[in-house]
Design a protein around this motif. Structure first.
Motif, short mmCIF file in Angstrom:
data_model
loop_
_atom_site.label_atom_id
_atom_site.label_comp_id
_atom_site.label_asym_id
_atom_site.label_seq_id
_atom_site.Cartn_x
_atom_site.Cartn_y
_atom_site.Cartn_z
N PRO A 93 15.13 -3.08 7.54
CA PRO A 93 15.66 -4.38 7.10
C PRO A 93 14.70 -5.17 6.23
O PRO A 93 15.11 -6.10 5.54
CB PRO A 93 15.92 -5.11 8.42
N GLU A 94 13.40 -4.82 6.23
CA GLU A 94 12.41 -5.59 5.49
C GLU A 94 12.45 -5.32 3.98
O GLU A 94 11.88 -6.07 3.19
CB GLU A 94 11.00 -5.27 6.00
N GLY A 95 13.07 -4.24 3.56
CA GLY A 95 13.16 -3.95 2.13
C GLY A 95 11.93 -3.25 1.59
O GLY A 95 10.91 -3.08 2.28
N GLY A 96 12.02 -2.86 0.32
CA GLY A 96 11.00 -2.01 -0.29
C GLY A 96 9.61 -2.59 -0.34
O GLY A 96 8.63 -1.85 -0.32
N ALA A 97 9.48 -3.90 -0.42
CA ALA A 97 8.15 -4.51 -0.52
C ALA A 97 7.31 -4.28 0.72
O ALA A 97 6.09 -4.33 0.67
CB ALA A 97 8.27 -6.00 -0.80
N HIS A 98 7.97 -4.05 1.87
CA HIS A 98 7.26 -3.85 3.13
C HIS A 98 7.36 -2.42 3.62
O HIS A 98 7.01 -2.14 4.77
CB HIS A 98 7.81 -4.80 4.20
N GLN A 99 7.83 -1.50 2.79
CA GLN A 99 7.99 -0.11 3.20
C GLN A 99 6.98 0.75 2.44
O GLN A 99 6.99 0.78 1.21
CB GLN A 99 9.42 0.36 2.92
N SER A 100 6.12 1.43 3.17
CA SER A 100 5.06 2.21 2.52
C SER A 100 5.56 3.59 2.13
O SER A 100 6.39 4.19 2.81
CB SER A 100 3.85 2.33 3.44
N ILE A 101 5.01 4.11 1.02
CA ILE A 101 5.37 5.44 0.53
C ILE A 101 4.14 6.34 0.49
O ILE A 101 4.13 7.43 1.04
CB ILE A 101 5.98 5.36 -0.89
N GLY A 102 3.07 5.86 -0.16
CA GLY A 102 1.92 6.71 -0.42
C GLY A 102 0.76 6.55 0.53
O GLY A 102 -0.29 7.15 0.32
N SER A 103 0.93 5.74 1.59
CA SER A 103 -0.22 5.47 2.45
C SER A 103 -0.70 6.71 3.19
O SER A 103 -1.87 6.84 3.53
CB SER A 103 0.11 4.35 3.44
N GLN A 104 0.20 7.66 3.47
CA GLN A 104 -0.23 8.92 4.11
C GLN A 104 -1.23 9.65 3.21
O GLN A 104 -2.19 10.26 3.71
CB GLN A 104 0.97 9.82 4.36
N LEU A 105 -1.01 9.60 1.91
CA LEU A 105 -1.90 10.28 0.96
C LEU A 105 -3.26 9.59 0.92
O LEU A 105 -4.28 10.24 0.69
CB LEU A 105 -1.27 10.33 -0.43
N ILE A 106 -3.27 8.27 1.14
CA ILE A 106 -4.55 7.56 1.26
C ILE A 106 -5.30 8.09 2.47
O ILE A 106 -6.50 8.39 2.41
CB ILE A 106 -4.32 6.04 1.39
N GLY A 107 -4.60 8.23 3.60
CA GLY A 107 -5.23 8.74 4.80
C GLY A 107 -5.78 10.14 4.62
O GLY A 107 -6.84 10.49 5.16
N ILE A 108 -5.09 10.97 3.87
CA ILE A 108 -5.54 12.34 3.62
C ILE A 108 -6.75 12.37 2.70
O ILE A 108 -7.70 13.12 2.92
CB ILE A 108 -4.38 13.17 3.03
N SER A 109 -6.74 11.54 1.67
CA SER A 109 -7.76 11.66 0.62
C SER A 109 -9.00 10.83 0.86
O SER A 109 -10.04 11.07 0.22
CB SER A 109 -7.14 11.27 -0.74
#
Length: 796
Positions: free
Chosen positions: A549-565
């Motif tokens: 319900p929070e919409g795209g501004a509060h939905q993460s996409i690439g943060s997993q890749l931050i954790g990996i790299s």
């Protein structure tokens, strides 16, 4: 009181570190074997700082003080440490080379006594304020060691004040009653590409003053102040104050004759001023006009030693970029290097004979006095200050019995259980959040443990008997620091708290929470904290399009890749509460490890080295497994990064691999497909980061001759027939798991989120992005078209 003789010796030491810094850079660029890339080294930026650093390190600093050195003054720092016996000639000769002294001071890469790494400008400045807050936090505790409070000092390039995190930090410091913090600004009024805007000092004075800092200008050196007392001196002072930055720099570069011509032309028709100028040779006049406060060790000492309070203080030290070198004042000098002929001229001016360039006290007339001052310098009197602290017992794993719960809520409940306990871990655990304490489930912890402040203040709502779920009382016993909504400040505070064992001899277990998409807002400071080897846990929650319900501004996409790299940061994304329990208990121990970097040959991970931990959690409640899974094999699989929820068989055609809260969709899809296909396997990933890191490391080991090297993910997927297909699914970028097929050569279809989300229900968004059970079954049908999968038409 500093004597005249001591000032003379200090001036000699200043010349020595100026020489060594410039020679180190010259050697790297002109004498060492050439590379295809210019080495660089910022001789001019070093020269503007040498008097400031000489006054500090040889006289003013105490052992308990901590310093963040301006990045481009790294060679000056290394020169000082060389004189103190904490740096080697070999490292200086290899400056900016393999194994040599680092381009910018580094706690993890340099061998000398670096307090704070610097390099990403502005961050080294701001972390000193947060380190002071952590020092106050430790001092307020009953378990805090009694020790003299140190000053947290930043040596600041004036161009660093363009960085926004500096001003975010000022506001946070004001909120938390910052003290024992000095920022010394190298106000040379030149940046990388030009000259600093006129009148910046007025803005500095106004901004710092507004946040409760004392602002001390160090503008005129002793020569200038004496000249101002002469007839005509007031007119000279007025001219200096009105002179534009660019003109002052240009005249410094041109030298005494140019100064004379300009001053005679503009104010020399007054008899007193003309006489003042005529009493000085061109060389003396050039020295007078270059004698700004930031280059006068006597003035600097007098100013620093006059501070008799603990209020935060900003020193505005006027300097000339390249002072005392042939590059002084030129607008192109930031990355400029002295030529070979200029260096010969500079060497002669420094009185350094050929062949003794690396001698610690080359060019000093009274070597015994210089050595004596070094030996008595308070800062070095107790040796290096890289401390260790005892390891805290993590205690038993805390298991939760909830039948349906989100990992975010589970995280809060585990911390609440720790808050109820009486242990070293519970006493040393410090939480922090940028204005999202309640919404990231830290509320119960804070209610039990309170918020930290040096002065106690009551919860007004409680006093007024107004019902509230939050019991927000502040005091020295509190164990939560509430920050304003600036993620850079969160990661800088985590970095400072995560170095407490090394800086202050007391270990903390820092835990921060942040909305997962906004990890990226503080990414520079997160990287900076990891580069310093700070130890902390960061929980990114809520995460993914699951926060529907929070919409795209509060939905993460690439943060997993931050954790990996991100180096120095181990990331996990548990789906179930028992996984979270295992991970948190392991993390409390992992934060405190300080072993060698040899990998464990079972996983090829360097776990004994330790590091920080990133948890990606969600708000979606999911049904938990029917019985507690606390056997050692399960726990080991969770920590290693994956385990079989449904193991493969010899005829397995399909593996569904998931990470995080899409477990129900993956498990449901496997059950539906299994009606028509045999041996459908389900791989539960808890850490794509650790699985991938082990795989990369095992491959390196095999390339180096260890043909038997095998990692966890290779063994897991080695049990899967080669003809099988992997469908991976995660609430994040599909590349997070998109490499699994390459491990053993399986065909793979990665499902995930590549575009910004929108509002809706969880089911809406999972359907939209192809993450639901129907999408997984459909992908399987496309891969195995021979026989229809009846489960494809089922209702989720």
């Amino acid at each position: 009181m500093t004597t005249h003789a001591e000032i003379k010796t200090l001036e000699e030491l200043e010349r020595t570190i100026r020489w060594l810094a410039c020679w180190t850079i010259h050697n790297a660029n002109h004498l060492r074997e050439k590379d295809v890339v210019k080495v660089g080294g910022h001789q001019a930026s070093c020269a503007s700082m040498t008097a400031i650093m000489a006054a500090l390190y040889f006289k003013v600093l105490r052992p308990e003080d901590r310093v963040a050195v301006k990045p481009h003054a790294s060679p000056v720092f290394h020169a000082i440490q060389y004189l103190a016996g904490n740096q080697t000639r070999e490292a200086l000769e290899a400056f900016r080379g393999y194994g040599g002294a680092q381009s910018y001071p580094s706690r993890t890469k340099d061998r000398d006594d670096v307090d704070f790494s610097t390099g990403s400008v502005g961050l080294g400045v701001a972390i000193t304020a947060f380190a002071s807050m952590i020092q106050d936090y430790i001092t307020a505790k009953s378990w805090g060691t009694e020790q003299q409070l140190g000053r947290m000092i930043a040596l600041v390039g004036d161009a660093e004040l363009d960085e926004g995190n500096v001003y975010e930090c000022l506001q946070e410091g004001w909120k938390h009653d910052l003290r024992n913090c000095w920022w010394i600004i190298d106000y040379n009024r030149q940046s990388l590409d030009g000259v600093v805007q006129e009148g910046l000092w007025e803005r500095i004075e106004a901004i710092f003053g507004a946040f409760g800092w004392d602002v001390v200008k160090i503008k005129y050196g002793a020569l200038q102040r004496a000249a101002f007392e002469e007839p005509g001196g007031e007119a000279l002072r007025t001219w200096i104050d009105a002179c534009p930055n660019q003109l002052y720099s240009a005249l410094c570069y041109q030298g005494g004759a140019a100064w004379r011509a300009r001053l005679q032309d503009e104010i020399g028709d007054q008899g007193d001023v003309s006489a003042l100028l005529e009493r000085r040779s061109d060389e003396e006049l050039g020295a007078l006009m270059a004698n700004l406060g930031g280059h006068c060790v006597g003035t600097l000492l007098e100013t620093f030693q006059s501070i008799d309070h603990d209020r935060p203080t900003c020193f505005l030290a006027y300097t000339i970029k390249g002072w005392g070198t042939p590059l002084a004042g030129h607008k192109d000098n930031h990355a400029g290097l002295m030529t070979v002929s200029q260096m010969r001229e500079f060497q002669a001016d420094m009185g350094v004979a050929e062949g003794v360039e690396w001698e610690p006290y080359a060019g000093i007339a009274d070597k015994a006095a210089a050595e004596g001052m070094m030996a008595s310098a308070p800062f070095f009197s107790q040796g290096t200050r890289r401390y260790k602290a005892p390891v805290l017992e993590a205690g038993d794993t805390i298991w939760l019995e909830d039948r349906e719960l989100s990992t975010q809520a589970g995280f809060g409940k585990i911390l609440d259980q720790i808050a109820k306990s009486d242990s070293q871990l519970s006493d040393r655990l410090l939480t922090m959040s940028p204005d999202v304490t309640v919404s990231t489930n830290l509320g119960p912890w804070v209610n039990r443990r309170g918020l930290f402040a040096r002065e106690a203040s009551a919860d007004t709502f409680r006093v007024e008997k107004i019902p509230s779920t939050q019991k927000w009382s502040f005091g020295p016993d509190g164990q939560h620091i509430e920050l304003g909504i600036a993620e850079m400040n969160l990661f800088l505070l985590l970095g400072a708290a995560g170095l407490s064992h090394s800086l202050f001899k007391e270990r903390l277990i820092p835990v921060g929470t942040v909305y997962d998409p906004f990890v990226a807002r503080g990414l520079d400071a997160l990287n900076y904290a990891c580069y310093q080897d700070a130890r902390f846990i960061i929980a990114g929650t809520p995460s993914g399009v699951t926060l529907a319900p929070e919409g795209g501004a509060h939905q993460s996409i690439g943060s997993q890749l931050i954790g990996i790299s991100q180096d120095g940061l181990t990331s996990f994304e548990p789906a179930f509460l028992d996984e979270l329990s295992v991970i948190l208990n392991w993390s409390f121990d992992y934060l405190q490890r300080d072993g060698d970097s040899d990998p464990d040959e079972r996983t090829w991970l360097r776990d004994e080295t330790g590091g920080s931990v990133y948890l990606r959690l969600t708000t979606r409640p999911i049904e938990q497994p029917r019985s507690r899974r606390d056997d050692p094999a399960f726990q080991q699989g969770v920590i290693d990064g994956a385990y079989w929820w449904r193991p493969p068989g010899p005829n397995t055609e399909l593996v569904i691999a998931y990470q995080g809260c899409l477990a129900p969709e993956a498990i449901e899809a496997a059950g539906r497909i299994a009606n028509d296909r045999r041996d459908i396997a389900v791989l539960a990933l808890t850490s794509a980061d650790r699985l991938g890191a082990g795989w990369f490391a095992a491959q390196r080991a095999r390339r180096r001759g260890n043909s038997n090297a095998s990692c966890h993910v290779e063994r897991l997927l080695g049990a899967v027939p080669k003809h099988a297909t992997i469908i991976s699914v995660t609430d994040g970028h599909p590349a997070t798991l998109g490499w699994l097929g390459a491990v053993q050569g399986h065909r793979q279809v990665p499902l995930g989120v590549e575009h910004f989300g929108q509002t809706g229900t969880v089911d809406d968004l999972y359907r939209h992005f192809g993450l639901d059970a129907d999408a997984i079954v459909s992908a399987a049908q496309n891969l195995m078209p021979g026989r229809p999968i009846r489960g494809l038409s089922s209702v989720v």
